[in-house]
Scaffold this motif. Structure first.
Motif, mmCIF file in Angstrom:
data_model
loop_
_atom_site.group_PDB
_atom_site.id
_atom_site.type_symbol
_atom_site.label_atom_id
_atom_site.label_comp_id
_atom_site.label_asym_id
_atom_site.label_seq_id
_atom_site.Cartn_x
_atom_site.Cartn_y
_atom_site.Cartn_z
ATOM 1 N N ARG A 228 37.514 -41.798 55.953
ATOM 2 C CA ARG A 228 38.867 -42.332 56.156
ATOM 3 C C ARG A 228 38.877 -43.199 57.422
ATOM 4 N NH1 ARG A 228 42.082 -36.821 55.287
ATOM 5 N NH2 ARG A 228 40.104 -36.150 56.143
ATOM 6 N N LEU A 229 39.716 -44.223 57.351
ATOM 7 C CA LEU A 229 39.762 -45.187 58.458
ATOM 8 C C LEU A 229 41.048 -45.015 59.256
ATOM 9 C CD1 LEU A 229 38.415 -47.773 59.700
ATOM 10 C CD2 LEU A 229 39.853 -49.109 58.144
ATOM 11 N N TRP A 261 41.182 -49.520 53.888
ATOM 12 C CA TRP A 261 39.946 -50.235 54.216
ATOM 13 C C TRP A 261 40.082 -51.747 54.043
ATOM 14 C CZ3 TRP A 261 35.844 -48.830 56.906
ATOM 15 C CH2 TRP A 261 35.617 -47.471 57.120
ATOM 16 N N ASN A 262 41.086 -52.189 53.277
ATOM 17 C CA ASN A 262 41.298 -53.646 53.202
ATOM 18 C C ASN A 262 42.346 -54.057 54.249
ATOM 19 O OD1 ASN A 262 43.519 -52.524 52.036
ATOM 20 N ND2 ASN A 262 43.650 -53.969 50.332
ATOM 21 N N LEU A 273 34.422 -54.752 58.329
ATOM 22 C CA LEU A 273 34.985 -53.415 58.550
ATOM 23 C C LEU A 273 34.353 -52.401 57.585
ATOM 24 C CD1 LEU A 273 37.121 -51.889 60.185
ATOM 25 C CD2 LEU A 273 38.828 -52.599 58.516
ATOM 26 N N GLY A 274 34.134 -52.851 56.359
ATOM 27 C CA GLY A 274 33.581 -51.959 55.334
ATOM 28 C C GLY A 274 32.192 -51.450 55.668
ATOM 29 N N ARG A 275 31.494 -52.166 56.546
ATOM 30 C CA ARG A 275 30.153 -51.733 56.953
ATOM 31 C C ARG A 275 30.204 -50.336 57.582
ATOM 32 N NH1 ARG A 275 25.112 -52.457 58.382
ATOM 33 N NH2 ARG A 275 24.339 -52.249 60.498
#
Ligand SMILES: C[S@@+](CC[C@H](N)C(=O)[O-])C[C@H]1O[C@@H](n2cnc3c(N)ncnc32)[C@H](O)[C@@H]1O
Length: 577
Positions: A228-229, A261-262, A273-275
């Motif tokens: 989770r972000l 995440w987007n 960011l997705g990395r």
């Protein structure tokens, strides 16, 4: 700055980041992290999981911290460095200039295509690095029309200082140096201020330099936990009339808010960011959103074939994330910087088909990264291999931070080094004026006792060091030091040429005037000598104190020398009569 994206704030009941310990990150001197108490002691701060959104919590990249920093540079101009407020030693060394020149030479292999070749320096600041790199380039690329250096900055005041700098005048006159106002929010063609032309994409690959720039640009911060972000929002102190005039940063508090995440709704930034979807968990991960947008914009302004050279404090692959809340380094109340996530920039570059070469020793105050974007038909393997070898030679094999550690040690305790060791260290640093200045007393004492062959070596050193000196309006003693050594070596005319500018000021420099007087006396110009010595005494009767303190003079003697010169001038007059 791009418009603020809609921020999906969803307070989450899941685990937030734990209380975070303070960690001072090695960075630009002076290290005064944002999180300090009034007495400077570290304050342990918690990154709190938000129960309800604090209305004063803002995206880190939207904090007024960044606007204050930008305004600081705009208002201060070169005074930011002359005053000693902003550290700049490590990114303005002859060593770094020589290393960049090696990389550029490899990148501009003839296979790169027809010139002219352009170098664009972002955030050029005092211009000292440009001055040093121009010398290195001139030694390697002899055709004056083949390349052009564009020193750029967001601050017009800083650019005006460069334009008026006497040491850059020959390069401006030769058309080899240009100025431009650049910043991430200045879209459209880049206007060159000397020629008035626009900088258009050309056939040749462009080199972009960004030293200590990305750390001064807005960034965002995230924490990942179990996939989770969470965004780290900065809780800002309310803006009052008092802190608008003297923005005193309070210890910041960060709040965690779960986000999607987007998050950016921008394919490039969301990809970067997705990395971090798989962590590192529970670490503050900085996302250099403004640096990434600027790089994307430069690809439109300059063409797709770019070599981006960055020297800054930061971390790369395998080192990402700080334990605890992110450190904001506060250089002055109105000027801040943060670490740079080089790995994030590398992710963007890789997605664009480019490669990254990084030298980021853990805990070192400075790292260097080369990002090569060369998607065109000229992106051949020989150039990539040449660049890789040049990078390995300049940074990985020679480990310049080891060298700077020696420079720091020598500067603190110059008497611990013998004269040959000091001359050797000067050569290894490519004749660093700061090292020379810090160790001057040892050099002078050594010179007086040294055998002739070593005196010749030292004389060469003085000339090389002086060639690399670029004054920035601070009270730097280098002219007096070089002049004193040249006089000691029996080269008074050469010493006088060096001392003349320092003596003339502004502001007037009585020790330089007195020393210039001694040089002029040694070449037989008694009247000019008398004028300078008497002038020095008139401005500052104790003008010799510095010269005595560093051992240039055994005792005060200006009065004596002025009287003697006055007497000799009177006798000469009698002869003529
Ligand atoms: C820390 S200084 C580095 C100066 C120089 N490169 C050095 O290493 O000494 C940051 C420089 O970036 C410039 N800068 C900061 N924010 C900027 C922005 N948003 N746009 C353009 N330039 C900016 C400042 O004017 C300043 O010259």
């Amino acid at each position: 700055m791009p418009p603020q994206q809609a921020l999906p704030v969803k307070p989450d009941a899941g685990p937030g980041a734990d209380a975070c310990c303070h960690r001072e990150v090695a960075g630009k001197r002076p290290r005064q992290p944002y999180r300090t108490t009034q007495d400077g002691s570290p304050r342990v701060q918690a990154m709190t999981q938000a129960g309800g959104a604090d209305p004063s919590a803002v995206r880190l990249s939207q904090s007024r911290l960044w606007l204050e920093t930008q305004s600081y540079y705009a208002e201060q101009g070169h005074q930011a460095w002359a005053s000693g407020a902003i550290p700049f030693y490590l990114t303005n060394t002859p060593y770094l200039a020589a290393a960049y020149a090696e990389l550029i030479a490899a990148w501009w292999h003839p296979a790169a295509g027809p010139g002219p070749y352009r170098i664009l320096e972002l955030g050029a600041g005092s211009g000292r690095f440009a001055y040093l790199l121009l010398q290195e380039l001139a030694a390697r690329f002899t055709s004056p029309t083949a390349w052009c250096y564009i020193a750029s900055d967001g601050s017009q005041r800083t650019l005006d200082f460069l334009r008026a700098h006497p040491q850059l005048a020959p390069q401006f006159a030769a058309g080899q140096l240009e100025l431009a106002r650049t910043s991430p929010d200045r879209t459209g063609p880049i206007e060159l201020q000397i020629s008035g032309q626009m900088l258009a994409p050309g056939p040749a690959p462009v080199v972009v330099i960004a030293n200590y720039v990305f750390d001064s640009l807005p960034q965002d911060c995230f924490v990942v936990r179990d996939g989770r972000l969470y965004e780290c929002l900065l809780v800002e102190a309310p803006l009052t009339t008092a802190n608008r005039q003297a923005p005193t940063p309070l210890p910041p508090r960060f709040e965690l808010h779960q986000v999607a995440w987007n998050y950016y709704q921008d394919a490039d930034l969301d990809l970067v960011l997705g990395r971090y979807r798989n962590g590192p968990d529970n670490r503050a991960i900085l996302l250099p959103c403004m640096a990434l947008r600027w790089l994307r914009q430069l690809r439109t302004q300059l063409g797709e074939r770019l070599l981006l050279l960055v020297a800054d404090k930061g971390y790369g692959e395998g080192q990402v994330g700080e334990v605890g809340a992110p450190t904001i380094e506060q250089h002055t109340p109105a000027c801040a910087s943060m670490m740079v996530n080089f790995d994030a920039i590398g992710t963007y570059v890789a997605a664009a088909g480019g490669t990254t070469l990084a030298w980021l020793p853990p805990a070192a105050p400075l790292g260097t990264v080369a990002y090569a974007l060369d998607a065109g038909p000229h992106g051949d393997d020989r150039r990539r291999e040449g660049l890789r070898q040049a990078f390995a030679n300049a940074f990985i094999r020679r480990a310049p931070m080891d060298l700077f550690a020696l420079v720091e040690q020598a500067s603190r305790n110059p008497l611990a080094l013998s004269l040959p060791a000091l001359i050797g260290l000067l050569r290894l640093t490519r004749y660093d004026p700061t090292l020379f200045s810090n160790c001057f007393t040892t050099l002078l004492q050594g010179a007086r006792q040294a055998p002739a062959v070593m005196r010749r070596d030292l004389l060469d050193c003085v000339r090389e060091v002086w060639q690399r000196f670029y004054p920035i309006g601070a009270n730097e003693p280098l002219a007096v030091q070089c002049g004193a050594l040249l006089l000691e070596f029996g080269a008074p005319a050469e010493a006088a040429a060096i001392l003349a500018d320092a003596a003339a000021g502004p502001p007037p420099n009585p020790p330089a005037m007195f020393l210039l007087g001694r040089c002029l006396a040694a070449v037989g110009d008694k009247r000019a000598a008398h004028k300078h010595i008497a002038g020095a005494l008139a401005i500052e009767p104790a003008c010799e104190d510095y010269l005595c303190a560093v051992g240039i003079l055994p005792h005060r003697m200006a009065q004596e020398e002025a009287a003697q010169l006055g007497w000799e001038i009177a006798l000469d007059g009698l002869d003529r009569a």
